[in-house]
Write an enzyme that holds these catalytic residues in place. Structure first.
Site, PDB file in Angstrom:
ATOM      1  N   LYS A 119     -38.219  48.772  16.302  1.00 45.32           N
ATOM      2  CA  LYS A 119     -37.781  49.487  17.513  1.00 45.32           C
ATOM      3  C   LYS A 119     -37.632  50.962  17.159  1.00 45.32           C
ATOM      4  O   LYS A 119     -37.308  51.301  16.014  1.00 45.32           O
ATOM      5  CB  LYS A 119     -36.424  48.897  17.924  1.00 45.32           C
ATOM      6  CG  LYS A 119     -35.719  49.601  19.047  1.00 45.32           C
ATOM      7  CD  LYS A 119     -35.957  48.927  20.364  1.00 45.32           C
ATOM      8  CE  LYS A 119     -35.321  49.716  21.513  1.00 45.32           C
ATOM      9  NZ  LYS A 119     -36.100  49.640  22.741  1.00 45.32           N
ATOM     10  N   GLY A 166     -33.127  53.352  27.387  1.00 44.87           N
ATOM     11  CA  GLY A 166     -32.358  54.449  26.795  1.00 44.87           C
ATOM     12  C   GLY A 166     -32.101  54.240  25.316  1.00 44.87           C
ATOM     13  O   GLY A 166     -31.026  54.561  24.802  1.00 44.87           O
ATOM     14  N   CYS A 200     -40.934  59.001  24.574  1.00 42.41           N
ATOM     15  CA  CYS A 200     -39.942  58.196  25.292  1.00 42.41           C
ATOM     16  C   CYS A 200     -39.558  58.867  26.623  1.00 42.41           C
ATOM     17  O   CYS A 200     -39.079  59.989  26.632  1.00 42.41           O
ATOM     18  CB  CYS A 200     -38.685  57.995  24.450  1.00 42.41           C
ATOM     19  SG  CYS A 200     -37.444  57.058  25.357  1.00 42.41           S
ATOM     20  N   GLY A 252     -47.310  46.875  31.070  1.00 47.76           N
ATOM     21  CA  GLY A 252     -47.930  45.620  31.503  1.00 47.76           C
ATOM     22  C   GLY A 252     -49.340  45.837  32.028  1.00 47.76           C
ATOM     23  O   GLY A 252     -49.869  46.958  31.970  1.00 47.76           O
TER      24      GLY A 252
HETATM   25  C1  DHB Z   1     -37.439  53.502  25.216  1.00 48.15           C
HETATM   26  C2  DHB Z   1     -38.535  53.534  26.021  1.00 48.15           C
HETATM   27  C3  DHB Z   1     -39.723  53.996  25.512  1.00 48.15           C
HETATM   28  O1  DHB Z   1     -40.851  54.042  26.243  1.00 48.15           O
HETATM   29  C4  DHB Z   1     -39.781  54.427  24.202  1.00 48.15           C
HETATM   30  O2  DHB Z   1     -40.916  54.893  23.718  1.00 48.15           O
HETATM   31  C5  DHB Z   1     -38.659  54.385  23.405  1.00 48.15           C
HETATM   32  C6  DHB Z   1     -37.488  53.907  23.922  1.00 48.15           C
HETATM   33  C7  DHB Z   1     -36.150  53.020  25.787  1.00 48.15           C
HETATM   34  O3  DHB Z   1     -35.896  53.266  26.963  1.00 48.15           O
HETATM   35  O4  DHB Z   1     -35.359  52.448  25.036  1.00 48.15           O
END
Ligand code: DHB
Length: 382
Positions: free
Chosen positions: A46, A73, A134, A227
């Site tokens: 992650k 987030g 993100c 998706g």
């Molecule tokens: C999150 C969403 C994303 O697209 C990413 O690249 C990293 C984190 C998130 O909202 O946690």
């Protein structure tokens, strides 16, 4: 012969070209271990921030067959967790040959640099995916859409020696001017060995007409779209990067992959490997075994021997290909006609015959009722 599904990304060997996207089911050693045990060719964490955090308020995800939304987030356990010896050995256990990669998404450039410095010389980390895409941090722009901020972070990373192999994750782009600007920038940095494309399409909204509100509560219902709905945008981005980036930058494709056939589409467009996010979320880690098997079957059927020989082999539209497609469509249209006529005495013929007999019986009963009484009942008699 069984097709060879192995590949390399930044010179790292992956036993299969399919692995997980950073995001769903990748936040803990336990979840990452399940990926390590599957046919996935690598394991990716992650996106980590400098410190552990809980992320946005719930509900922050929404799933549908064709599309998903998330505005999590960045809930994660913090960088120290994802790079510790203890976590890495819990993830890989006996299979230490499977590449373990770490994704970073610092809240500031300074945080990203601090996190990268922690990984200098760490040989247990096969590669780093620096997430510049993100869309869910409230009040923060997507770095990949801000050329100045992007150049600043790429310049600062250039100053750090002895990092594990490095790649960057990009948001989806839709316009050729943007593609050109980003490609020109990326091509200047020798340390960029791979590009992961695409992250979610930012600021999407799913609406409930019954409740008259967005399904997602955080960030006013604006969230990243993923998706099958994003697959065509992802394929185009992968194609563009393969055409525009230095040949020694590998492209890793991600966005809407559900089947082995989808993987083949990404390989043709130029992906050296692919990641699966939303499907991994809904199906769990067994999706890697299924997609690997489907890719193998599909390649066998089409006579392809290896993944590496397929990468970027998409041809321009041509008349021979169009004739092949016409022949395929014709065969498909003819198949049901043939099968129904050849099985006229089989199961398909049985049900229409049964219906005809039943109809006849009903007709005879009704006829008998009306003719025996000699009258048709009037509304008063009823
Ligand atoms: C999150 C969403 C994303 O697209 C990413 O690249 C990293 C984190 C998130 O909202 O946690």
């Amino acid at each position: 012969m069984t097709p060879d599904l192995s590949t390399t990304v930044a010179g790292i060997r992956l036993s299969t070209c399919i692995y997980n996207a950073s995001g769903p089911r990748s936040g803990s050693a336990e979840a990452l271990h399940k990926i390590a045990q599957s046919s996935a060719g690598a394991v990716l964490s992650k996106s980590a921030t400098l410190l552990a955090q809980d992320g946005n308020p719930l509900p922050r995800t929404w799933q549908h067959t064709e599309a998903s939304l998330n505005s999590e987030g960045l809930p994660n356990k913090g960088i120290d967790y994802y790079i510790s010896d203890e976590t890495i050995s819990e993830i890989l256990q006996s299979d230490s040959s499977k590449p373990y990669m770490v994704s970073l998404s610092g809240k500031t450039t300074a945080d990203n640099i601090t996190m990268l410095r922690k990984m200098v010389g760490n040989t247990k980390i096969a590669a780093i995916e620096l997430n510049l895409a993100c869309p869910n941090i409230i009040g923060k722009p997507v770095v990949g859409y801000d050329m100045e901020q992007m150049k600043d972070i790429l310049d600062q990373v250039s100053q750090i020696p002895n990092l594990p192999p490095m790649g960057i994750k990009l948001p989806p782009y839709l316009d050729s001017v943007q593609f050109q600007q980003v490609a020109t920038l990326i091509n200047q940095y020798e340390w960029i060995q791979f590009v992961v494309s695409i992250n979610t399409l930012g600021n999407a909204t799913a609406v409930s007409v019954e409740a008259g509100m967005p399904y997602i509560s955080s960030n006013d219902g604006f969230a990243g779209l993923s998706g099958p709905a994003v697959k065509y945008t992802a394929l185009a981005n992968v194609r563009k990067w393969r055409q525009m980036l230095r040949p020694n930058i590998d492209v890793v494709g991600v966005g809407g992959i559900v089947t082995g056939r989808d993987v083949l589409e990404f390989l043709l467009c130029g992906a050296a490997a692919v990641q699966v996010g939303t499907q991994h979320w809904s199906e769990g880690p067994k999706c890697f075994d299924r997609i690997v098997q489907e890719l193998s079957d599909c390649m066998k059927e089409l006579g392809h021997e290896s993944v590496t020989s397929l990468v970027g082999t998409l041809q321009p539209w041509n008349k021979a290909g169009a004739a092949k497609l016409r022949a395929l469509t014709k065969n498909l249209n003819e198949t049901p006609v043939k099968s129904s006529s050849s099985s006229a005495g089989g199961k398909e013929g049985f049900y229409p015959a049964l219906s005809a007999v039943l109809l006849l019986i009903v007709f005879m009963l009704v006829y008998d009722k009306f003719t025996t009484n000699g009258t048709v009942p009037t509304s008063r008699e009823l």
